[in-house]
Design a protein around this motif. Structure first.
Motif, PDB file in Angstrom:
ATOM      1  N   THR A 152      23.136   8.173  34.685  1.00 24.89           N
ATOM      2  CA  THR A 152      23.530   9.418  35.681  1.00 24.89           C
ATOM      3  C   THR A 152      22.701   9.668  36.462  1.00 24.89           C
ATOM      4  OG1 THR A 152      22.506  10.506  33.592  1.00 24.89           O
ATOM      5  CG2 THR A 152      24.664  10.591  33.225  1.00 24.89           C
ATOM      6  N   TYR A 153      23.014  10.536  37.420  1.00 30.33           N
ATOM      7  CA  TYR A 153      23.165  10.472  38.621  1.00 30.33           C
ATOM      8  C   TYR A 153      22.687  11.723  39.053  1.00 30.33           C
ATOM      9  CZ  TYR A 153      27.087   8.064  40.198  1.00 30.33           C
ATOM     10  OH  TYR A 153      28.103   8.091  40.317  1.00 30.33           O
ATOM     11  N   LYS A 154      22.492  12.150  39.910  1.00 31.05           N
ATOM     12  CA  LYS A 154      22.153  13.491  41.038  1.00 31.05           C
ATOM     13  C   LYS A 154      21.769  13.898  42.178  1.00 31.05           C
ATOM     14  CE  LYS A 154      23.387  18.513  39.410  1.00 31.05           C
ATOM     15  NZ  LYS A 154      23.876  19.195  38.156  1.00 31.05           N
ATOM     16  N   GLN A 155      21.964  14.275  42.443  1.00 28.56           N
ATOM     17  CA  GLN A 155      20.955  15.709  43.771  1.00 28.56           C
ATOM     18  C   GLN A 155      20.912  16.312  43.660  1.00 28.56           C
ATOM     19  OE1 GLN A 155      20.941  12.948  47.960  1.00 28.56           O
ATOM     20  NE2 GLN A 155      21.709  15.513  48.689  1.00 28.56           N
ATOM     21  N   TYR A 156      19.490  16.814  43.630  1.00 30.04           N
ATOM     22  CA  TYR A 156      19.031  18.036  43.767  1.00 30.04           C
ATOM     23  C   TYR A 156      18.578  18.640  45.709  1.00 30.04           C
ATOM     24  CZ  TYR A 156      19.115  17.555  38.462  1.00 30.04           C
ATOM     25  OH  TYR A 156      19.394  17.009  37.503  1.00 30.04           O
ATOM     26  N   THR A 157      19.970  19.665  46.265  1.00 30.45           N
ATOM     27  CA  THR A 157      19.211  19.945  47.147  1.00 30.45           C
ATOM     28  C   THR A 157      19.261  21.187  47.683  1.00 30.45           C
ATOM     29  OG1 THR A 157      21.074  18.395  47.795  1.00 30.45           O
ATOM     30  CG2 THR A 157      20.063  18.547  49.629  1.00 30.45           C
ATOM     31  N   GLU A 158      17.496  21.025  47.979  1.00 23.19           N
ATOM     32  CA  GLU A 158      17.724  22.349  48.360  1.00 23.19           C
ATOM     33  C   GLU A 158      18.177  23.484  49.723  1.00 23.19           C
ATOM     34  OE1 GLU A 158      13.461  25.387  48.931  1.00 23.19           O
ATOM     35  OE2 GLU A 158      13.700  23.693  49.343  1.00 23.19           O
ATOM     36  N   SER A 159      18.518  24.398  49.439  1.00 28.96           N
ATOM     37  CA  SER A 159      19.357  25.021  51.108  1.00 28.96           C
ATOM     38  C   SER A 159      20.984  24.470  51.137  1.00 28.96           C
ATOM     39  CB  SER A 159      18.101  25.498  52.046  1.00 28.96           C
ATOM     40  OG  SER A 159      17.494  25.739  51.803  1.00 28.96           O
ATOM     41  N   TYR A 160      20.809  23.693  49.933  1.00 32.21           N
ATOM     42  CA  TYR A 160      22.343  23.047  50.290  1.00 32.21           C
ATOM     43  C   TYR A 160      23.629  24.378  49.821  1.00 32.21           C
ATOM     44  CZ  TYR A 160      26.223  19.653  49.567  1.00 32.21           C
ATOM     45  OH  TYR A 160      27.803  19.477  49.119  1.00 32.21           O
ATOM     46  N   PRO A 161      24.464  25.078  50.461  1.00 30.80           N
ATOM     47  CA  PRO A 161      25.288  25.125  49.551  1.00 30.80           C
ATOM     48  C   PRO A 161      26.505  24.871  48.437  1.00 30.80           C
ATOM     49  CG  PRO A 161      26.824  23.990  51.935  1.00 30.80           C
ATOM     50  CD  PRO A 161      24.829  23.644  51.836  1.00 30.80           C
ATOM     51  N   GLY A 162      26.413  23.865  48.584  1.00 31.71           N
ATOM     52  CA  GLY A 162      27.321  23.105  47.767  1.00 31.71           C
ATOM     53  C   GLY A 162      28.612  22.948  47.820  1.00 31.71           C
ATOM     54  N   GLY A 163      29.880  23.403  47.072  1.00 31.58           N
ATOM     55  CA  GLY A 163      31.307  22.718  47.167  1.00 31.58           C
ATOM     56  C   GLY A 163      31.093  21.343  47.989  1.00 31.58           C
ATOM     57  N   CYS A 164      30.906  20.439  48.093  1.00 31.60           N
ATOM     58  CA  CYS A 164      30.788  19.280  48.652  1.00 31.60           C
ATOM     59  C   CYS A 164      31.027  19.622  50.457  1.00 31.60           C
ATOM     60  CB  CYS A 164      32.342  18.643  48.630  1.00 31.60           C
ATOM     61  SG  CYS A 164      32.418  17.527  46.419  1.00 31.60           S
ATOM     62  N   TYR A 165      29.977  20.492  50.654  1.00 26.68           N
ATOM     63  CA  TYR A 165      29.819  20.258  51.986  1.00 26.68           C
ATOM     64  C   TYR A 165      29.558  19.797  52.909  1.00 26.68           C
ATOM     65  CZ  TYR A 165      28.021  23.616  56.342  1.00 26.68           C
ATOM     66  OH  TYR A 165      27.771  23.517  57.213  1.00 26.68           O
ATOM     67  N   GLN A 166      30.009  19.340  53.946  1.00 24.91           N
ATOM     68  CA  GLN A 166      30.268  17.875  54.569  1.00 24.91           C
ATOM     69  C   GLN A 166      29.919  17.886  56.162  1.00 24.91           C
ATOM     70  OE1 GLN A 166      33.867  15.379  54.147  1.00 24.91           O
ATOM     71  NE2 GLN A 166      34.591  17.142  52.867  1.00 24.91           N
ATOM     72  N   ALA A 167      29.878  19.165  56.781  1.00 27.94           N
ATOM     73  CA  ALA A 167      29.362  19.327  58.032  1.00 27.94           C
ATOM     74  C   ALA A 167      27.362  18.985  58.071  1.00 27.94           C
ATOM     75  CB  ALA A 167      28.600  20.626  58.781  1.00 27.94           C
ATOM     76  N   ASP A 168      26.902  18.649  58.999  1.00 23.90           N
ATOM     77  CA  ASP A 168      25.575  17.622  59.092  1.00 23.90           C
ATOM     78  C   ASP A 168      24.319  18.769  58.913  1.00 23.90           C
ATOM     79  OD1 ASP A 168      27.117  15.824  60.160  1.00 23.90           O
ATOM     80  OD2 ASP A 168      26.598  15.557  62.706  1.00 23.90           O
ATOM     81  N   MET A 169      24.631  19.948  58.953  1.00 25.49           N
ATOM     82  CA  MET A 169      23.710  20.747  58.411  1.00 25.49           C
ATOM     83  C   MET A 169      24.185  22.525  58.255  1.00 25.49           C
ATOM     84  SD  MET A 169      22.510  22.060  62.898  1.00 25.49           S
ATOM     85  CE  MET A 169      23.188  20.283  63.107  1.00 25.49           C
ATOM     86  N   TYR A 170      23.092  22.755  57.577  1.00 23.02           N
ATOM     87  CA  TYR A 170      23.315  24.199  56.840  1.00 23.02           C
ATOM     88  C   TYR A 170      22.056  25.039  57.027  1.00 23.02           C
ATOM     89  CZ  TYR A 170      25.506  28.109  54.271  1.00 23.02           C
ATOM     90  OH  TYR A 170      25.549  29.630  53.955  1.00 23.02           O
ATOM     91  N   PRO A 171      22.758  26.402  57.636  1.00 23.98           N
ATOM     92  CA  PRO A 171      23.828  26.611  58.557  1.00 23.98           C
ATOM     93  C   PRO A 171      23.986  25.856  59.672  1.00 23.98           C
ATOM     94  CG  PRO A 171      22.450  29.059  57.578  1.00 23.98           C
ATOM     95  CD  PRO A 171      21.921  27.642  57.501  1.00 23.98           C
ATOM     96  N   ASP A 172      25.453  25.647  60.183  1.00 27.72           N
ATOM     97  CA  ASP A 172      25.727  24.624  60.919  1.00 27.72           C
ATOM     98  C   ASP A 172      25.496  24.917  62.109  1.00 27.72           C
ATOM     99  OD1 ASP A 172      27.014  22.427  62.187  1.00 27.72           O
ATOM    100  OD2 ASP A 172      29.319  23.452  61.874  1.00 27.72           O
ATOM    101  N   ASN A 173      23.565  25.637  62.800  1.00 27.64           N
ATOM    102  CA  ASN A 173      23.634  25.498  63.954  1.00 27.64           C
ATOM    103  C   ASN A 173      21.594  25.025  63.513  1.00 27.64           C
ATOM    104  OD1 ASN A 173      22.007  26.906  66.417  1.00 27.64           O
ATOM    105  ND2 ASN A 173      22.488  29.311  65.334  1.00 27.64           N
ATOM    106  N   PRO A 174      21.311  24.253  64.701  1.00 24.18           N
ATOM    107  CA  PRO A 174      20.447  24.203  64.850  1.00 24.18           C
ATOM    108  C   PRO A 174      18.839  24.455  65.036  1.00 24.18           C
ATOM    109  CG  PRO A 174      21.880  22.807  66.651  1.00 24.18           C
ATOM    110  CD  PRO A 174      22.854  24.638  66.001  1.00 24.18           C
TER     111      PRO A 174
END
Length: 356
Positions: free
Chosen positions: A112-134
């Motif tokens: 099994t495998y998984k990535q634990y991503t801090e500040s990630y909104p979940g839901g298969c978010y596909q944009a390059d950043m979150y919030p989507d503002n540099p």
């Protein structure tokens, strides 16, 4: 009889999965990837010194590229791909890994495998950043290797394979930590803030001091190898980041777990491909590219305490201040006892058959 067959199938599958997870050195491995910092500065920080006191510091470990995302991709593909790039004024972005990764091999082995991503909104978010503002983003896809895998991104599997950092505590508590996982700190906690603040560890140190004890406890509970590394060094011998007396691309890498000597150092040459090769050798996986194929697995790891497997070698490791080289015996589970558990499961099935 159908119920019996179905139940037996589930028991056999669970037993096979348990056996598959037992590796040469560890049953689970986690990679914590931080950003853009040099060996000499990292090793002066108290939270990382605390981790080294419970594990091992590699003192001759190097990043592969001064493009962050290429280092991430190299660990999961065995390839240093110059075409992976976040983009700039003259080069378009390419954050798409379209070739084989270690995830496919793990899945084929029933791991099994998984990535634990801090500040990630979940839901298969596909944009390059979150919030989507540099100006306010904390999560970046270029620091998130699973989100760069084209065959995974946007599929139903990504809902479970790419999680938030909150999922980590839940999985540890429930005993469901995967065999292979990444922890991706956000852009405050990964030392990347060095680009805009005088002290790159201002946010990372308190976060690591809080999370470090949790990582140490999780390693013991899951018989896991944890690897905290940096993607690249900050110094690159440019006018902005001169290396001076320090070595370009030398980065701190700290390892801990029941298979790692405590309070130790290792001065052999290693790089990010060594991580990939160690994971492949642990579970008998085939190297994916020239980079991991030609790399050497960490030879300072102790035998897997849950299998009593043969030693992986002594390497050049030396305990610091008398650190012990003994693996924890409390986590030991022999192959014989695994066999007895399997036979016990068959006995249970026989009992069910009698009842039916």
């Amino acid at each position: 009889m159908f119920k019996l067959a179905s139940t037996l199938t589930l028991v056999l599958a669970a037993t096979a999965a348990t056996a598959a997870s037992k590796g040469k050195w560890f049953d689970s491995v986690g990679i914590i990837m931080s950003e853009n910092e040099d060996f000499w500065l990292t090793t002066q920080q108290a939270p990382y010194q605390a981790l080294v006191a419970q594990g091992l510091l590699t003192t001759n470990y190097f990043g592969l590229s001064h493009v962050s995302e290429q280092n991430y991709a190299a660990i999961i593909t065995g390839v240093l791909d110059p075409n992976i790039y976040r983009g700039d004024a003259s080069t378009p972005a390419n954050l798409n890994i379209t070739y084989p990764t270690i995830l496919e091999q793990l899945k084929a082995k029933g791991l099994t495998y998984k990535q634990y991503t801090e500040s990630y909104p979940g839901g298969c978010y596909q944009a390059d950043m979150y919030p989507d503002n540099p100006s306010g983003a904390l999560y970046y896809k270029r620091h998130s290797p699973f989100n760069m895998i084209s065959s995974l991104r946007g599929t139903p599997e990504c809902l479970t394979a790419i999680g938030t950092y909150d999922d980590f505590a839940n999985d540890v508590a429930n005993g469901t930590l995967p065999n292979y996982f990444w922890i991706i700190p956000n852009d405050l906690h990964n030392t990347h803030t060095a680009d805009t603040t005088p002290n790159p560890f201002a946010d990372a140190n308190p976060w690591t001091a809080t999370e470090g004890p949790k990582w140490l406890a999780a390693a013991q509970k899951a018989n896991a190898l944890f690897i905290n590394t940096w993607d690249e060094s900050r110094c690159d011998n440019t006018a902005k980041y001169p290396c001076g007396t320090h070595l370009d691309q030398q980065i701190a890498t700290v390892l801990w777990g029941p298979m790692v000597q405590k309070n130790a150092t290792d001065n052999k040459y290693w790089n990010h491909f060594s991580i990939a090769r160690t994971i492949e050798e642990n579970w008998g996986l085939t190297p994916l590219g020239a980079g991991d194929k030609n790399a050497t697995a960490f030879d300072f790891l102790l035998p897997n305490p849950s299998t009593n497997s043969p030693s992986g070698g002594s390497g050049s490791t030396s305990p610091r201040n008398g650190g012990s080289a003994s693996a924890s015996s409390s986590a030991s589970l022999s192959k014989a006892s695994m066999g007895l558990n399997f036979l016990g499961a068959l006995g249970l099935m026989a009992g069910i058959l009698v009842v039916l």
